[in-house]
Design a protein around this motif. Sequence first.
Motif, PDB file in Angstrom:
ATOM      1  N   ASN A  65       2.671   5.121  10.771  1.00  0.00           N
ATOM      2  CA  ASN A  65       2.597   5.977   9.593  1.00  0.00           C
ATOM      3  C   ASN A  65       1.216   6.562   9.386  1.00  0.00           C
ATOM      4  O   ASN A  65       1.077   7.678   8.883  1.00  0.00           O
ATOM      5  N   CYS A  66       0.185   5.809   9.769  1.00  0.00           N
ATOM      6  CA  CYS A  66      -1.187   6.333   9.686  1.00  0.00           C
ATOM      7  C   CYS A  66      -1.332   7.557  10.578  1.00  0.00           C
ATOM      8  O   CYS A  66      -1.813   8.609  10.138  1.00  0.00           O
ATOM      9  N   ALA A  67      -0.888   7.430  11.820  1.00  0.00           N
ATOM     10  CA  ALA A  67      -1.019   8.531  12.782  1.00  0.00           C
ATOM     11  C   ALA A  67      -0.209   9.743  12.348  1.00  0.00           C
ATOM     12  O   ALA A  67      -0.701  10.875  12.362  1.00  0.00           O
ATOM     13  N   ARG A  68       1.039   9.532  11.936  1.00  0.00           N
ATOM     14  CA  ARG A  68       1.902  10.664  11.593  1.00  0.00           C
ATOM     15  C   ARG A  68       1.398  11.396  10.346  1.00  0.00           C
ATOM     16  O   ARG A  68       1.448  12.627  10.286  1.00  0.00           O
ATOM     17  N   LEU A 103       0.364   8.003  -2.773  1.00  0.00           N
ATOM     18  CA  LEU A 103       0.588   6.577  -2.995  1.00  0.00           C
ATOM     19  C   LEU A 103       2.076   6.242  -2.912  1.00  0.00           C
ATOM     20  O   LEU A 103       2.469   5.248  -2.279  1.00  0.00           O
ATOM     21  N   ALA A 104       2.915   7.091  -3.544  1.00  0.00           N
ATOM     22  CA  ALA A 104       4.359   6.875  -3.498  1.00  0.00           C
ATOM     23  C   ALA A 104       4.877   7.002  -2.064  1.00  0.00           C
ATOM     24  O   ALA A 104       5.727   6.205  -1.625  1.00  0.00           O
ATOM     25  N   LEU A 105       4.369   7.980  -1.320  1.00  0.00           N
ATOM     26  CA  LEU A 105       4.788   8.178   0.065  1.00  0.00           C
ATOM     27  C   LEU A 105       4.343   7.014   0.945  1.00  0.00           C
ATOM     28  O   LEU A 105       5.108   6.555   1.811  1.00  0.00           O
ATOM     29  N   PHE A 106       3.122   6.537   0.740  1.00  0.00           N
ATOM     30  CA  PHE A 106       2.616   5.396   1.502  1.00  0.00           C
ATOM     31  C   PHE A 106       3.512   4.172   1.328  1.00  0.00           C
ATOM     32  O   PHE A 106       3.917   3.531   2.301  1.00  0.00           O
ATOM     33  N   VAL A 129      -4.651   7.385   5.173  1.00  0.00           N
ATOM     34  CA  VAL A 129      -5.823   6.499   5.035  1.00  0.00           C
ATOM     35  C   VAL A 129      -5.386   5.099   4.595  1.00  0.00           C
ATOM     36  O   VAL A 129      -5.846   4.089   5.141  1.00  0.00           O
ATOM     37  N   LEU A 130      -4.491   5.025   3.615  1.00  0.00           N
ATOM     38  CA  LEU A 130      -4.010   3.725   3.146  1.00  0.00           C
ATOM     39  C   LEU A 130      -3.271   2.983   4.255  1.00  0.00           C
ATOM     40  O   LEU A 130      -3.462   1.771   4.443  1.00  0.00           O
ATOM     41  N   SER A 131      -2.424   3.689   4.997  1.00  0.00           N
ATOM     42  CA  SER A 131      -1.703   3.057   6.111  1.00  0.00           C
ATOM     43  C   SER A 131      -2.677   2.572   7.176  1.00  0.00           C
ATOM     44  O   SER A 131      -2.491   1.493   7.760  1.00  0.00           O
TER      45      SER A 131
END
Length: 301
Positions: free
Chosen positions: A36-39, A81-84, A194-196
């Motif tokens: 998810n971080c990469a995408r 945040l919701a998507l993360f 960034v959060l992922s």
Amino acid sequence: MRLKNSLLLLLTATIWGVAFVAQSAGMDYVGPFTFNCARCLIGALVLVPLIVAMDRGKRRQKEVPAENKKVLILGGICCGLALFLASNFQQFGIQYTTVGKAGFITACYIVIVPLLGLFFGKKCSPLIWGAVVMAVVGLYMLCMTGGSGGINRGDLLMLVCAVLFSVHILVIDYFSPMADGVKLSCIQFLVAGVLSGLFGLLFEEPKLSQLLAAWVPVLYAGVMSCGVAYTLQIVGQKGMNPTVASLILSLESSIAVLAGWFLLGQQLNAKEITGCVIMFGAIVLAQVPVGSKRENTVAEN
């Protein structure tokens, strides 16, 4: 405008439906947070040139509307945040349950959105509630085929994912009329990426070689599923009833099955075909104008 937005959301659902293949393939190489971080970061990068080109075009035409940067940044952070949370619960949950149950439980946001919307004054007509019921029946027939088993850890994670995607839809519904859709989308990807990445460094062992091995699914998920589809969602949701938007977006489950049928040769049985038909019927029902809306539509025509 309503038809245009509906078509944009349908295109979004199509891209997401095909993206299930990419998400599944990517998990063979990297962890959920790393994927998810990469995408998401790729999705953000893809939109930067588009934002620059759009701003230059507006300056040339001397059309530079006033922009509330605080609302834009706040909206991007909230959406990100919701998507993360939603995307990572989905990535983890799909590891512990069947694809059919995962698709059905995730798409239950079509029920959760109108229920949550009641707390924010979002009322729905009886036709839309009927469409929601039809969509749930269609999803059940489409996804819950044979050997579904009982509820497990993956099912619970997917249920949380459905609630979080419902929140994501409502957050977009709130901020999209007040901010540029492309910029809002870019910020949300940056926040989610960034959060992922931070969680990936803490709980996984990301390696460049693994990402390179998964470059095809990561690139599709980043460019198409994130950069294109989530941006189309934000643009398409402007002025749309969030319940109707969620119904159209829930077609990703039907499209995923149809893509498997056409691209992978996976056959559909009579029950699954009936489920697809009911799903499309629900979308059509949700588009029928009611009351004063019907009169306005007739007047416009």
